[in-house]
Write an enzyme that holds these catalytic residues in place. Structure first.
Site, PDB file in Angstrom:
ATOM      1  N   ASN A   1       0.873  -1.178   0.000  1.00 55.26           N
ATOM      2  CA  ASN A   1       0.000   0.000   0.000  1.00 55.26           C
ATOM      3  C   ASN A   1       0.912   1.229   0.000  1.00 55.26           C
ATOM      4  O   ASN A   1       1.506   1.547   1.020  1.00 55.26           O
ATOM      5  CB  ASN A   1      -0.905  -0.032   1.237  1.00 55.26           C
ATOM      6  CG  ASN A   1      -1.759   1.210   1.346  1.00 55.26           C
ATOM      7  OD1 ASN A   1      -1.821   2.019   0.425  1.00 55.26           O
ATOM      8  ND2 ASN A   1      -2.432   1.355   2.486  1.00 55.26           N
ATOM      9  N   TRP A   2       0.978   1.878  -1.139  1.00 52.58           N
ATOM     10  CA  TRP A   2       1.924   2.998  -1.282  1.00 52.58           C
ATOM     11  C   TRP A   2       1.408   4.284  -0.657  1.00 52.58           C
ATOM     12  O   TRP A   2       2.141   5.269  -0.572  1.00 52.58           O
ATOM     13  CB  TRP A   2       2.248   3.232  -2.762  1.00 52.58           C
ATOM     14  CG  TRP A   2       3.059   2.130  -3.399  1.00 52.58           C
ATOM     15  CD1 TRP A   2       3.422   0.926  -2.835  1.00 52.58           C
ATOM     16  CD2 TRP A   2       3.617   2.136  -4.712  1.00 52.58           C
ATOM     17  NE1 TRP A   2       4.155   0.192  -3.724  1.00 52.58           N
ATOM     18  CE2 TRP A   2       4.296   0.910  -4.890  1.00 52.58           C
ATOM     19  CE3 TRP A   2       3.608   3.045  -5.764  1.00 52.58           C
ATOM     20  CZ2 TRP A   2       4.957   0.585  -6.059  1.00 52.58           C
ATOM     21  CZ3 TRP A   2       4.265   2.724  -6.943  1.00 52.58           C
ATOM     22  CH2 TRP A   2       4.938   1.505  -7.089  1.00 52.58           C
ATOM     23  N   LYS A   3       0.118   4.300  -0.290  1.00 53.83           N
ATOM     24  CA  LYS A   3      -0.479   5.493   0.336  1.00 53.83           C
ATOM     25  C   LYS A   3      -0.212   6.716  -0.547  1.00 53.83           C
ATOM     26  O   LYS A   3      -0.203   6.588  -1.770  1.00 53.83           O
ATOM     27  CB  LYS A   3       0.041   5.642   1.772  1.00 53.83           C
ATOM     28  CG  LYS A   3      -0.143   4.334   2.566  1.00 53.83           C
ATOM     29  CD  LYS A   3       0.127   4.456   4.029  1.00 53.83           C
ATOM     30  CE  LYS A   3      -0.057   3.105   4.702  1.00 53.83           C
ATOM     31  NZ  LYS A   3       0.095   3.145   6.151  1.00 53.83           N
TER      32      LYS A   3
ATOM     33  N   HIS B   1      -9.246   1.145   5.163  1.00 54.58           N
ATOM     34  CA  HIS B   1      -7.954   1.386   5.811  1.00 54.58           C
ATOM     35  C   HIS B   1      -8.144   2.326   7.002  1.00 54.58           C
ATOM     36  O   HIS B   1      -8.941   3.261   6.942  1.00 54.58           O
ATOM     37  CB  HIS B   1      -6.954   1.976   4.812  1.00 54.58           C
ATOM     38  CG  HIS B   1      -5.558   1.916   5.336  1.00 54.58           C
ATOM     39  ND1 HIS B   1      -5.080   2.828   6.246  1.00 54.58           N
ATOM     40  CD2 HIS B   1      -4.568   1.015   5.137  1.00 54.58           C
ATOM     41  CE1 HIS B   1      -3.840   2.494   6.564  1.00 54.58           C
ATOM     42  NE2 HIS B   1      -3.507   1.392   5.912  1.00 54.58           N
TER      43      HIS B   1
ATOM     44  N   GLU C   1      -6.489   4.721   8.023  1.00 49.79           N
ATOM     45  CA  GLU C   1      -6.273   6.148   7.722  1.00 49.79           C
ATOM     46  C   GLU C   1      -7.517   6.751   7.076  1.00 49.79           C
ATOM     47  O   GLU C   1      -7.839   7.917   7.316  1.00 49.79           O
ATOM     48  CB  GLU C   1      -5.033   6.307   6.823  1.00 49.79           C
ATOM     49  CG  GLU C   1      -3.761   6.036   7.619  1.00 49.79           C
ATOM     50  CD  GLU C   1      -2.628   5.392   6.831  1.00 49.79           C
ATOM     51  OE1 GLU C   1      -2.628   5.451   5.592  1.00 49.79           O
ATOM     52  OE2 GLU C   1      -1.737   4.810   7.487  1.00 49.79           O
TER      53      GLU C   1
ATOM     54  N   GLU D   1      -5.017  -4.907  10.579  1.00 54.60           N
ATOM     55  CA  GLU D   1      -3.959  -3.911  10.775  1.00 54.60           C
ATOM     56  C   GLU D   1      -4.202  -3.186  12.098  1.00 54.60           C
ATOM     57  O   GLU D   1      -4.975  -2.215  12.136  1.00 54.60           O
ATOM     58  CB  GLU D   1      -3.976  -2.887   9.633  1.00 54.60           C
ATOM     59  CG  GLU D   1      -3.716  -3.487   8.271  1.00 54.60           C
ATOM     60  CD  GLU D   1      -3.153  -2.456   7.291  1.00 54.60           C
ATOM     61  OE1 GLU D   1      -2.059  -2.715   6.770  1.00 54.60           O
ATOM     62  OE2 GLU D   1      -3.782  -1.404   7.074  1.00 54.60           O
TER      63      GLU D   1
ATOM     64  N   GLY E   1       2.976   2.219  10.753  1.00 56.41           N
ATOM     65  CA  GLY E   1       3.924   3.319  10.591  1.00 56.41           C
ATOM     66  C   GLY E   1       4.657   3.692  11.862  1.00 56.41           C
ATOM     67  O   GLY E   1       5.339   4.713  11.923  1.00 56.41           O
TER      68      GLY E   1
ATOM     69  N   SER F   1       3.908  -2.275  10.181  1.00 57.96           N
ATOM     70  CA  SER F   1       5.363  -2.326  10.364  1.00 57.96           C
ATOM     71  C   SER F   1       5.974  -3.678  10.013  1.00 57.96           C
ATOM     72  O   SER F   1       6.903  -4.141  10.681  1.00 57.96           O
ATOM     73  CB  SER F   1       5.734  -1.918  11.795  1.00 57.96           C
ATOM     74  OG  SER F   1       5.329  -0.572  12.035  1.00 57.96           O
TER      75      SER F   1
ATOM     76  N   GLY G   1       3.149  -1.205   4.209  1.00 57.62           N
ATOM     77  CA  GLY G   1       3.191   0.226   3.919  1.00 57.62           C
ATOM     78  C   GLY G   1       4.606   0.654   3.578  1.00 57.62           C
ATOM     79  O   GLY G   1       5.104   0.428   2.475  1.00 57.62           O
ATOM     80  N   GLY G   2       5.292   1.268   4.544  1.00 57.06           N
ATOM     81  CA  GLY G   2       6.622   1.862   4.320  1.00 57.06           C
ATOM     82  C   GLY G   2       7.600   0.960   3.577  1.00 57.06           C
ATOM     83  O   GLY G   2       8.262   1.404   2.630  1.00 57.06           O
TER      84      GLY G   2
HETATM   85  P1  13P Z   1       3.419   0.290   7.630  1.00 60.75           P
HETATM   86  O1  13P Z   1       3.915  -0.996   7.024  1.00 60.75           O
HETATM   87  O2  13P Z   1       4.147   1.501   7.127  1.00 60.75           O
HETATM   88  O3  13P Z   1       3.317   0.211   9.112  1.00 60.75           O
HETATM   89  O4  13P Z   1       1.909   0.492   7.089  1.00 60.75           O
HETATM   90  C1  13P Z   1       1.015  -0.563   7.173  1.00 60.75           C
HETATM   91  C2  13P Z   1      -0.204  -0.191   6.436  1.00 60.75           C
HETATM   92  O5  13P Z   1      -0.939   0.707   6.825  1.00 60.75           O
HETATM   93  C3  13P Z   1      -0.507  -0.901   5.186  1.00 60.75           C
HETATM   94  O6  13P Z   1      -1.790  -0.601   4.728  1.00 60.75           O
END
Ligand code: 13P
Length: 249
Positions: A9-11, A94, A96, A166, A172, A212, A233-234
């Site tokens: 997920n590149w956000k 998600h 967020e 999640e 994050g 993470s 994510g990251g």
């Molecule tokens: P991180 O891997 O950066 O913690 O993010 C997880 C995430 O929100 C994937 O959708």
């Protein structure tokens, strides 16, 4: 049997050039794997991403969509628009989107239904906040999130559902659920689905862990029997890290 899945997920990261460059590297380095590999770039780069990955096993998926078919929803994207550019899977729910864009369980239930009506696969995200876990209320919170958005679906729809647990406190933050915590929750999720539907549906749904995940912790987390992969994510923004995570599945 359920699929193993690793999704990035590149956000709100990577412009067009960066998107194309990362996808070219990922395609070139993609290891031979039975797992489904997916990436979710930003909306404006989805078409370009689909073109880049035409000859690749990597699937392009969307980060969000609206529940309406079309109309006066400035800034939004419909199911048809995704299908029209060959995007057949969408992330919904998600944390967020829930936290910053006020997406409630009710809104999410409508989005899920619209996606399924269009035969789009849904990667449904959910998970408790830190206070919920501290109060030992995390199982209730997760059960309610699933019940409110998914448990009115017909049984047949579950073949198009992927779940991504999640925990908000692990997103994050560099803090991960331990492999044991992830397994405990995933097992609970499967049991809850078996009770609401049946054991076959519960056994066939892929449940990903997100929060993470890094090359260093992926093997242990993915080694748990009810963890079918990860939503990253990251670490999905760094080609070598994402490739290492794919190798861990
Ligand atoms: P991180 O891997 O950066 O913690 O993010 C997880 C995430 O929100 C994937 O959708």
């Amino acid at each position: 049997m359920r699929s193993k899945i690793v999704a990035g997920n590149w956000k709100m990261n990577k412009n067009l050039e960066e998107t194309e460059a990362l996808l070219a590297t990922l395609s070139a380095k993609l290891p031979d794997t039975q797992a489904e590999v997916m990436v979710a770039p930003a909306y404006v780069n989805l078409s370009a991403a689909v073109r880049c990955l035409e000859a690749s096993k990597i699937e392009v998926i969307a980060q969000n969509m609206h529940f309406a078919e079309s109309g006066a929803y400035t800034g939004e994207i419909s199911a048809d628009m995704l299908l029209n550019i060959d995007v057949n899977t969408v992330i919904i729910g998600h944390s967020e989107r829930r936290a910053y864009f006020a997406e409630t369980d009710g809104i999410l239930a409508k989005k899920v239904q619209t996606a399924l009506d269009h035969e789009i696969r849904v990667m449904f995200c959910f998970g408790e906040e830190l206070e919920d876990r501290k109060a030992n209320n995390h199982f209730n919170v997760v059960e309610n999130q699933l019940r409110n958005a998914l448990f009115s679906l017909e049984a047949a729809s579950w073949s198009r559902i992927i779940l991504a647990y999640e925990p908000v406190w692990a997103i994050g933050t560099g803090e991960t659920a331990s492999p044991e915590q992830a397994q405990e929750m995933h097992e609970f999720i499967r049991k809850t689905i078996a009770e609401a539907y049946d054991q076959t549906i519960a056994n066939n749904v892929s449940i990903l862990y997100g929060g993470s995940v890094k090359p260093g912790n992926a093997p242990e987390i993915f080694g748990k029997p009810d963890v079918d992969g990860g939503l990253i994510g990251g670490a999905s923004l760094v080609a070598d890290d994402f490739i290492a995570i794919i190798k861990a599945i």
